[in-house]
Motif scaffolding. Structure first.
Motif, PDB file in Angstrom:
ATOM      1  N   THR A  37       0.804  -1.220   0.000  1.00 28.89           N
ATOM      2  CA  THR A  37       0.000   0.000   0.000  1.00 28.89           C
ATOM      3  C   THR A  37       0.839   1.272   0.000  1.00 28.89           C
ATOM      4  O   THR A  37       0.452   2.268  -0.606  1.00 28.89           O
ATOM      5  CB  THR A  37      -0.954  -0.017   1.219  1.00 28.89           C
ATOM      6  N   ALA A  38       1.980   1.273   0.661  1.00 30.46           N
ATOM      7  CA  ALA A  38       2.793   2.487   0.777  1.00 30.46           C
ATOM      8  C   ALA A  38       3.373   2.935  -0.553  1.00 30.46           C
ATOM      9  O   ALA A  38       3.681   4.106  -0.741  1.00 30.46           O
ATOM     10  CB  ALA A  38       3.924   2.271   1.782  1.00 30.46           C
ATOM     11  N   SER A  39       3.510   2.032  -1.485  1.00 31.82           N
ATOM     12  CA  SER A  39       4.129   2.352  -2.770  1.00 31.82           C
ATOM     13  C   SER A  39       3.095   2.805  -3.789  1.00 31.82           C
ATOM     14  O   SER A  39       1.971   2.313  -3.817  1.00 31.82           O
ATOM     15  CB  SER A  39       4.861   1.122  -3.317  1.00 31.82           C
ATOM     16  N   GLY A  40       3.499   3.708  -4.641  1.00 31.09           N
ATOM     17  CA  GLY A  40       2.660   4.131  -5.749  1.00 31.09           C
ATOM     18  C   GLY A  40       2.977   3.378  -7.029  1.00 31.09           C
ATOM     19  O   GLY A  40       2.359   3.609  -8.059  1.00 31.09           O
ATOM     20  N   LEU A  41       3.936   2.460  -6.974  1.00 32.90           N
ATOM     21  CA  LEU A  41       4.362   1.727  -8.169  1.00 32.90           C
ATOM     22  C   LEU A  41       3.426   0.561  -8.462  1.00 32.90           C
ATOM     23  O   LEU A  41       2.964  -0.125  -7.548  1.00 32.90           O
ATOM     24  CB  LEU A  41       5.785   1.200  -7.980  1.00 32.90           C
ATOM     25  N   ILE A  66      -3.678  -2.120  -1.305  1.00 30.77           N
ATOM     26  CA  ILE A  66      -4.939  -1.478  -0.928  1.00 30.77           C
ATOM     27  C   ILE A  66      -4.754   0.020  -1.126  1.00 30.77           C
ATOM     28  O   ILE A  66      -3.948   0.643  -0.439  1.00 30.77           O
ATOM     29  CB  ILE A  66      -5.304  -1.826   0.524  1.00 30.77           C
ATOM     30  N   ARG A  67      -5.478   0.593  -2.061  1.00 31.89           N
ATOM     31  CA  ARG A  67      -5.299   2.006  -2.414  1.00 31.89           C
ATOM     32  C   ARG A  67      -6.369   2.921  -1.819  1.00 31.89           C
ATOM     33  O   ARG A  67      -6.175   4.123  -1.769  1.00 31.89           O
ATOM     34  CB  ARG A  67      -5.307   2.173  -3.936  1.00 31.89           C
ATOM     35  N   GLU A  68      -7.499   2.357  -1.402  1.00 29.71           N
ATOM     36  CA  GLU A  68      -8.590   3.157  -0.856  1.00 29.71           C
ATOM     37  C   GLU A  68      -9.061   2.546   0.455  1.00 29.71           C
ATOM     38  O   GLU A  68      -9.042   1.334   0.628  1.00 29.71           O
ATOM     39  CB  GLU A  68      -9.752   3.214  -1.849  1.00 29.71           C
ATOM     40  N   THR A  70     -11.994   2.061   1.608  1.00 31.31           N
ATOM     41  CA  THR A  70     -13.091   1.094   1.474  1.00 31.31           C
ATOM     42  C   THR A  70     -12.562  -0.293   1.128  1.00 31.31           C
ATOM     43  O   THR A  70     -13.144  -1.290   1.551  1.00 31.31           O
ATOM     44  CB  THR A  70     -14.103   1.546   0.404  1.00 31.31           C
ATOM     45  N   ALA A  71     -11.460  -0.359   0.399  1.00 32.15           N
ATOM     46  CA  ALA A  71     -10.860  -1.653   0.038  1.00 32.15           C
ATOM     47  C   ALA A  71     -10.198  -2.322   1.245  1.00 32.15           C
ATOM     48  O   ALA A  71      -9.934  -3.520   1.216  1.00 32.15           O
ATOM     49  CB  ALA A  71      -9.853  -1.471  -1.087  1.00 32.15           C
ATOM     50  N   ALA A  72      -9.954  -1.565   2.307  1.00 36.07           N
ATOM     51  CA  ALA A  72      -9.331  -2.133   3.506  1.00 36.07           C
ATOM     52  C   ALA A  72     -10.286  -3.036   4.275  1.00 36.07           C
ATOM     53  O   ALA A  72      -9.879  -3.685   5.234  1.00 36.07           O
ATOM     54  CB  ALA A  72      -8.826  -1.012   4.418  1.00 36.07           C
ATOM     55  N   ASN A  73     -11.528  -3.073   3.868  1.00 35.12           N
ATOM     56  CA  ASN A  73     -12.501  -3.957   4.510  1.00 35.12           C
ATOM     57  C   ASN A  73     -12.902  -5.107   3.593  1.00 35.12           C
ATOM     58  O   ASN A  73     -13.877  -5.806   3.854  1.00 35.12           O
ATOM     59  CB  ASN A  73     -13.727  -3.152   4.948  1.00 35.12           C
ATOM     60  N   ASP A  74     -12.135  -5.313   2.522  1.00 28.26           N
ATOM     61  CA  ASP A  74     -12.396  -6.389   1.570  1.00 28.26           C
ATOM     62  C   ASP A  74     -12.233  -7.745   2.260  1.00 28.26           C
ATOM     63  O   ASP A  74     -11.196  -8.012   2.880  1.00 28.26           O
ATOM     64  CB  ASP A  74     -11.418  -6.278   0.395  1.00 28.26           C
ATOM     65  N   PRO A  75     -13.223  -8.616   2.173  1.00 28.82           N
ATOM     66  CA  PRO A  75     -13.149  -9.915   2.849  1.00 28.82           C
ATOM     67  C   PRO A  75     -11.944 -10.764   2.435  1.00 28.82           C
ATOM     68  O   PRO A  75     -11.364 -11.456   3.273  1.00 28.82           O
ATOM     69  CB  PRO A  75     -14.462 -10.604   2.456  1.00 28.82           C
ATOM     70  N   ASP A  76     -11.550 -10.719   1.163  1.00 30.07           N
ATOM     71  CA  ASP A  76     -10.394 -11.507   0.718  1.00 30.07           C
ATOM     72  C   ASP A  76      -9.092 -10.987   1.339  1.00 30.07           C
ATOM     73  O   ASP A  76      -8.238 -11.778   1.735  1.00 30.07           O
ATOM     74  CB  ASP A  76     -10.288 -11.500  -0.811  1.00 30.07           C
ATOM     75  N   ALA A  77      -8.955  -9.676   1.427  1.00 26.55           N
ATOM     76  CA  ALA A  77      -7.759  -9.092   2.046  1.00 26.55           C
ATOM     77  C   ALA A  77      -7.714  -9.424   3.532  1.00 26.55           C
ATOM     78  O   ALA A  77      -6.663  -9.784   4.071  1.00 26.55           O
ATOM     79  CB  ALA A  77      -7.735  -7.578   1.827  1.00 26.55           C
ATOM     80  N   LEU A  78      -8.859  -9.329   4.195  1.00 23.02           N
ATOM     81  CA  LEU A  78      -8.925  -9.657   5.623  1.00 23.02           C
ATOM     82  C   LEU A  78      -8.602 -11.136   5.848  1.00 23.02           C
ATOM     83  O   LEU A  78      -7.847 -11.473   6.769  1.00 23.02           O
ATOM     84  CB  LEU A  78     -10.313  -9.328   6.175  1.00 23.02           C
ATOM     85  N   ARG A  79      -9.120 -12.006   5.008  1.00 23.06           N
ATOM     86  CA  ARG A  79      -8.837 -13.444   5.128  1.00 23.06           C
ATOM     87  C   ARG A  79      -7.350 -13.710   4.952  1.00 23.06           C
ATOM     88  O   ARG A  79      -6.760 -14.502   5.693  1.00 23.06           O
ATOM     89  CB  ARG A  79      -9.660 -14.229   4.108  1.00 23.06           C
ATOM     90  N   THR A  98      -0.637   4.684   6.409  1.00 20.59           N
ATOM     91  CA  THR A  98      -1.448   4.880   7.620  1.00 20.59           C
ATOM     92  C   THR A  98      -2.763   5.590   7.332  1.00 20.59           C
ATOM     93  O   THR A  98      -3.771   5.293   7.966  1.00 20.59           O
ATOM     94  CB  THR A  98      -0.661   5.630   8.707  1.00 20.59           C
ATOM     95  N   SER A  99      -2.781   6.514   6.375  1.00 18.68           N
ATOM     96  CA  SER A  99      -4.043   7.199   6.080  1.00 18.68           C
ATOM     97  C   SER A  99      -5.021   6.274   5.364  1.00 18.68           C
ATOM     98  O   SER A  99      -6.229   6.436   5.494  1.00 18.68           O
ATOM     99  CB  SER A  99      -3.804   8.475   5.273  1.00 18.68           C
ATOM    100  N   THR A 100      -4.521   5.303   4.631  1.00 15.68           N
ATOM    101  CA  THR A 100      -5.398   4.350   3.945  1.00 15.68           C
ATOM    102  C   THR A 100      -5.896   3.263   4.897  1.00 15.68           C
ATOM    103  O   THR A 100      -7.057   2.868   4.843  1.00 15.68           O
ATOM    104  CB  THR A 100      -4.657   3.695   2.753  1.00 15.68           C
ATOM    105  N   LEU A 101      -5.026   2.788   5.786  1.00 12.68           N
ATOM    106  CA  LEU A 101      -5.365   1.626   6.615  1.00 12.68           C
ATOM    107  C   LEU A 101      -5.778   1.953   8.042  1.00 12.68           C
ATOM    108  O   LEU A 101      -6.513   1.182   8.667  1.00 12.68           O
ATOM    109  CB  LEU A 101      -4.180   0.663   6.664  1.00 12.68           C
TER     110      LEU A 101
END
Length: 182
Positions: A37-41, A66-68, A70-79, A98-101
């Motif tokens: 997430t920290a990288s823009g690449l 995770i760029r947004e 709302t995506a930080a609550n994605d079930p696949d990422a959480l799993r 930190t601002s995204t997560l």
């Protein structure tokens, strides 16, 4: 037991520190998440995933970008975080991370993973974000000067330390002294 591996930056993705990370994460059978997430690449995390594969990791590392918020609550990422035995946080901009997560379900899953003993490693921004308070940015130089370090909330794996990265390369002793005194 909890383990953090704070890597200053510009590391060898298949070198000694990554060997140690892989070993502590469960060896060749580990379930690794690379948080990019920290990288823009666009290819963020692929170097670490490739390095771990070279070291013999049997299943491919799961790269999460995770760029947004709302995506930080994605079930696949959480799993993925809940099933991980090792989490590697790549470099970039710690404020993006930190601002995204911060304050999301994903952030809570990271904290829970750390508490249950999942090894968390980070390089550059991934190291800087590990503490409860982090250095967001600041000026280099030997002398501590008021205002040469800006402190903000980090991810909070530890509340008794402060991490800075690229310490000697960017002459950051002054901002570290100011940060510690704050």
């Amino acid at each position: 037991m909890t383990t953090l591996l704070a890597i200053g930056g510009n590391h060898d993705s298949s070198g000694t520190i990554m060997e140690q990370f892989l070993r502590l994460s469960g060896g060749l059978e580990a379930s690794i998440v690379i948080l990019a997430t920290a990288s823009g690449l666009k290819n963020a995390g692929k170097e670490q995933a490739s390095g771990l594969a070279k070291l013999g990791l049997k299943r491919p590392a799961n790269i999460l970008t995770i760029r947004e918020r709302t995506a930080a609550n994605d079930p696949d990422a959480l799993r993925a975080v809940r099933e991980a035995t090792g989490i590697f946080i790549s470099g970039g901009t710690q404020m993006r991370l930190t601002s995204t997560l911060g304050g999301t379900e994903f952030h809570q899953a990271l904290l829970d993973a750390h508490r249950r003993g999942v090894v968390i490693a980070g390089t550059s921004a991934g190291a800087a974000c590990m503490s409860a308070i982090m250095i967001a940015y600041g000026d280099g130089g030997q002398a501590p000067r008021q205002g040469n370090a800006h402190l903000v909330p980090g991810l909070g794996f530890r509340d008794d330390v402060l991490f800075d990265q690229h310490f000697s390369q960017h002459n950051r002793i002054g901002r570290m002294l100011v940060s510690i005194s704050a």
